[in-house]
Design a protein around this motif. Sequence first.
Motif, short mmCIF file in Angstrom:
data_model
loop_
_atom_site.label_atom_id
_atom_site.label_comp_id
_atom_site.label_asym_id
_atom_site.label_seq_id
_atom_site.Cartn_x
_atom_site.Cartn_y
_atom_site.Cartn_z
N LYS A 80 -7.31 -15.18 -9.22
CA LYS A 80 -8.24 -14.08 -8.48
C LYS A 80 -7.35 -13.43 -7.33
N ILE A 81 -7.22 -12.35 -6.98
CA ILE A 81 -6.53 -11.63 -5.99
C ILE A 81 -7.36 -11.83 -4.64
N SER A 82 -6.78 -12.40 -3.71
CA SER A 82 -7.55 -12.65 -2.34
C SER A 82 -6.64 -11.99 -1.23
N ASP A 83 -7.23 -12.27 -0.05
CA ASP A 83 -6.57 -11.88 1.26
C ASP A 83 -6.38 -10.50 1.47
N PHE A 84 -7.32 -9.71 1.83
CA PHE A 84 -7.55 -8.33 1.95
C PHE A 84 -7.22 -7.74 3.51
N GLY A 85 -6.38 -8.59 4.13
CA GLY A 85 -6.19 -8.39 5.58
C GLY A 85 -5.19 -6.85 5.89
N LEU A 86 -4.45 -6.53 4.77
CA LEU A 86 -3.46 -5.37 5.09
C LEU A 86 -3.98 -4.18 4.22
N ALA A 87 -5.15 -4.52 3.47
CA ALA A 87 -5.82 -3.50 2.53
C ALA A 87 -6.00 -2.28 3.38
N LYS A 88 -6.00 -1.08 2.52
CA LYS A 88 -6.29 0.17 2.96
C LYS A 88 -7.29 0.74 2.28
N LEU A 89 -8.29 1.34 2.73
CA LEU A 89 -9.30 2.03 2.01
C LEU A 89 -9.17 3.53 1.78
N CYS A 90 -9.10 4.02 0.59
CA CYS A 90 -8.95 5.65 0.76
C CYS A 90 -9.69 6.30 -0.52
N LYS A 91 -9.59 7.58 -0.40
CA LYS A 91 -10.39 8.20 -1.22
C LYS A 91 -9.87 8.23 -2.83
N ARG A 92 -10.77 8.22 -3.63
CA ARG A 92 -10.31 7.63 -5.11
C ARG A 92 -9.25 8.61 -5.58
N LYS A 93 -9.27 10.04 -5.01
CA LYS A 93 -8.43 11.12 -5.62
C LYS A 93 -7.33 11.24 -4.90
N GLU A 94 -7.19 10.58 -3.87
CA GLU A 94 -6.11 10.60 -3.04
C GLU A 94 -4.72 9.69 -3.62
N SER A 95 -4.04 10.59 -3.67
CA SER A 95 -2.56 9.93 -4.46
C SER A 95 -1.54 9.26 -3.59
N ILE A 96 -1.29 9.97 -2.64
CA ILE A 96 -0.33 9.50 -1.34
C ILE A 96 -1.05 9.57 -0.28
N PHE A 97 -0.67 8.65 0.52
CA PHE A 97 -1.56 8.64 1.89
C PHE A 97 -0.65 7.92 2.87
N SER A 98 -1.19 7.97 4.05
CA SER A 98 -0.36 7.36 5.43
C SER A 98 -0.60 5.82 5.40
N ALA A 99 0.39 5.40 5.50
CA ALA A 99 0.52 3.95 5.76
C ALA A 99 0.95 3.45 7.08
N MET A 100 0.24 3.54 8.12
CA MET A 100 0.96 3.58 9.55
C MET A 100 1.80 2.23 9.54
N GLY A 101 2.98 2.26 9.78
CA GLY A 101 3.90 1.21 10.01
C GLY A 101 4.18 0.43 8.43
N ALA A 102 4.85 -0.28 8.68
CA ALA A 102 5.20 -1.14 7.29
C ALA A 102 4.29 -2.22 7.36
N ARG A 103 3.46 -2.11 5.90
CA ARG A 103 2.53 -3.05 5.66
C ARG A 103 2.89 -4.15 4.44
#
Length: 187
Positions: free
Chosen positions: A140-163
């Motif tokens: 089971k995947i856990s720990d969503f502390g760095l997770a980013k929520l985005c629109k389903r159709k969005e393919s490339i998005f801004s990830a402010m700073g290294a995550r």
Amino acid sequence: MTNTFVAKIGQGGFGSVYKGQLYDGNLVVVKLLDGAMGDGEDFVNKVASISRTSHVNIVTLLGFCFEGKKRSLVYEFMPNGSLDKFLRDDGTRLDRNTLFKIPKEIARGLEYLHQGCNTRIVHFDIKPHNILLDGEFVLKISDFGLAKLCKRKESIFSAMGARGTAGYMALEVFFKSLGGASHKSDV
């Protein structure tokens, strides 16, 4: 629930993790988040999105606490711990069938987060420490502390700073010249 936080079972980048027990006897994990900043909108949005997830390969969020700067998450307890303890050379071993299902179950969980949710959830920190095993050795995947929520159709998005964690981060997240971060950064 945690008996005044006596059973610490881990420490992550975002806080301490404690074993607890509900009134009905079910075991849980309580993660106390450190350094809560801002008004909590990002925290509430993540909790809302993750609480709507339901997949065999995603740890179930059972509850949360948001009181001023105090924030905590309550998850189902995973009795076999994290995958990293089985990958170290300390004698703890997984059988062949479990080893073969590791990539398949992680991929199923990621596919659900990326394609099966109303809001795409990009984890950004897939590593053996964040893959947990239940009593039946289901991953089971856990720990969503760095997770980013985005629109389903969005393919490339801004990830402010290294995550992510060094050594596990996708190169395009760290080196912007390689292209933008996307849901493929988890893979």
